[in-house]
Design an enzyme around this catalytic site. Structure first.
Site, PDB file in Angstrom:
ATOM      1  CG  HIS A   4      -1.871  -1.157   1.243  1.00  0.00           C
ATOM      2  ND1 HIS A   4      -1.553  -2.336   1.874  1.00  0.00           N
ATOM      3  CD2 HIS A   4      -3.095  -1.337   0.683  1.00  0.00           C
ATOM      4  CE1 HIS A   4      -2.550  -3.197   1.720  1.00  0.00           C
ATOM      5  NE2 HIS A   4      -3.486  -2.623   1.007  1.00  0.00           N
ATOM      6  N   GLY A  20      -4.089  11.058  11.151  1.00  0.00           N
ATOM      7  CA  GLY A  20      -5.065  10.255  10.412  1.00  0.00           C
ATOM      8  C   GLY A  20      -5.273  10.820   9.016  1.00  0.00           C
ATOM      9  NE  ARG A  24      -5.440  18.188  11.195  1.00  0.00           N
ATOM     10  CZ  ARG A  24      -5.814  18.399  12.431  1.00  0.00           C
ATOM     11  NH1 ARG A  24      -5.418  17.587  13.385  1.00  0.00           N
ATOM     12  NH2 ARG A  24      -6.568  19.417  12.742  1.00  0.00           N
ATOM     13  NE  ARG A  43      -5.914   1.534  -1.212  1.00  0.00           N
ATOM     14  CZ  ARG A  43      -7.102   0.918  -1.243  1.00  0.00           C
ATOM     15  NH1 ARG A  43      -8.134   1.452  -0.676  1.00  0.00           N
ATOM     16  NH2 ARG A  43      -7.227  -0.237  -1.847  1.00  0.00           N
ATOM     17  NE  ARG A  87      -4.534   8.176  17.001  1.00  0.00           N
ATOM     18  CZ  ARG A  87      -5.271   9.054  16.322  1.00  0.00           C
ATOM     19  NH1 ARG A  87      -4.844   9.554  15.178  1.00  0.00           N
ATOM     20  NH2 ARG A  87      -6.433   9.466  16.798  1.00  0.00           N
ATOM     21  N   GLY A  89      -3.324  13.050  16.641  1.00  0.00           N
ATOM     22  CA  GLY A  89      -4.718  13.050  16.208  1.00  0.00           C
ATOM     23  C   GLY A  89      -5.615  13.723  17.217  1.00  0.00           C
ATOM     24  CG  MET A 180     -12.045   6.135  16.397  1.00  0.00           C
ATOM     25  SD  MET A 180     -13.263   6.443  15.103  1.00  0.00           S
ATOM     26  CE  MET A 180     -13.823   4.796  14.751  1.00  0.00           C
ATOM     27  CB  SER A 203     -11.461  17.384  18.366  1.00  0.00           C
ATOM     28  OG  SER A 203     -11.975  16.067  18.470  1.00  0.00           O
ATOM     29  CG  ASP A 204     -15.344  15.218  20.121  1.00  0.00           C
ATOM     30  OD1 ASP A 204     -14.308  15.046  19.456  1.00  0.00           O
ATOM     31  OD2 ASP A 204     -15.999  14.297  20.600  1.00  0.00           O
TER      32      ASP A 204
HETATM   33  N1  HPA Z   1     -14.996   9.283  19.358  1.00  0.00           N
HETATM   34  C1  HPA Z   1     -14.083   8.570  18.689  1.00  0.00           C
HETATM   35  N2  HPA Z   1     -13.046   9.119  18.105  1.00  0.00           N
HETATM   36  C2  HPA Z   1     -12.895  10.451  18.207  1.00  0.00           C
HETATM   37  C3  HPA Z   1     -13.803  11.250  18.881  1.00  0.00           C
HETATM   38  C4  HPA Z   1     -14.905  10.630  19.505  1.00  0.00           C
HETATM   39  O1  HPA Z   1     -15.754  11.289  20.131  1.00  0.00           O
HETATM   40  N3  HPA Z   1     -13.386  12.544  18.784  1.00  0.00           N
HETATM   41  C5  HPA Z   1     -12.256  12.516  18.060  1.00  0.00           C
HETATM   42  N4  HPA Z   1     -11.942  11.262  17.715  1.00  0.00           N
END
Ligand code: HPA
Length: 234
Positions: A4, A20, A24, A43, A87, A89, A180, A203-204
């Site tokens: 790959h 990821g 980026r 890819r 990593r 991310g 993930m 990020s959240d």
């Molecule tokens: N869940 C899974 N992976 C993520 C999330 C999440 O809320 N935010 C950023 N990566």
């Protein structure tokens, strides 16, 4: 070339940053590396090698989720000799004391994936990072006064979980962030005797529902990339 990745042997550095998102990887190559050379566009999974403060280093996207991440990490280690894989991310925060934009260094990576259940024939393995890389990233973050947490993370196979409250069980057992990929990265690094670390920006927020703005993401992205270089080049 591997299955790959279209690079020649020797084109990829022993130290590599793994976002990821391949765009980026391109952004990091164009903004942080001297003399970046593109080694892969199969890819659109862009990979570059260049120099950061004189040291040879690569950066390459790996896609989202452990199956995609695993393909690239296997080939980077086995076919191209990568030895320090970091990593970089994003993650969701699972505890109120963690704030959006904070950095998390993954001290262990639990998972809801079946991949290690199958690999270890039903037994449990505890994926963990390289202490040496973790310490390098942590020391860098402390020196630069970055908001950093070192703690347990969980690598999920589902961004959209069937049970929206599933994260609460992980939180109850001390897990601070969800992403993930890290469990597979840490397991493969252990298998091949190389070093790995996951550095994440929040990020959240699953507790408060808060999310970062794009301006905020840019600042925390910079901190994460710089901590990533500190670890990968340790
Ligand atoms: N869940 C899974 N992976 C993520 C999330 C999440 O809320 N935010 C950023 N990566």
């Amino acid at each position: 070339m591997s299955i790959h990745i279209a690079a020649e042997k020797g084109q990829i550095a022993e130290s590599i940053l793994l976002p990821g998102d391949p765009l980026r990887a391109q952004f990091i190559a164009e903004n942080y590396l001297d003399e970046p050379v593109l080694f892969n566009k199969v890819r659109n999974m862009f990979g570059y090698t260049g120099r950061y403060k004189g040291a040879r280093v690569s950066v390459m996207g790996t896609g989202m989720g452990m199956p995609s991440h695993s393909i690239y990490v296997n080939e980077l280690i086995r076919d191209y000799g990568c030895r320090r894989l970091v990593r970089i991310g994003t993650c969701g925060a699972l505890r109120a004391e963690i704030k959006v934009r904070d950095l998390i260094l993954g001290l262990s990576a639990s998972t809801d994936s079946a991949v290690n259940k199958i690999r270890f024939q039903g037994m449990d393995y505890a994926p963990a990072p390289s202490f040496r890389l973790l310490k390098a990233a942590y020391d860098y973050a402390v020196e630069k006064k970055l908001p950093v947490h070192v703690g347990k993370i969980v690598s999920s196979d589902s961004f959209y979980t069937e049970d929206p409250d599933q994260w609460k069980l992980w939180a109850k057992f001390g897990v601070i962030g969800v992403e993930m990929e890290a469990a597979e990265l840490y397991t493969l690094a252990a298998k091949y005797g190389v070093e790995a670390l996951a550095i994440l920006t929040v990020s959240d927020h699953l507790v408060t529902g808060e999310a970062t703005t794009s301006a905020e993401r840019e600042t925390s992205f910079k901190a994460m990339v710089e901590a990533g270089f500190a670890a990968a080049l340790a």
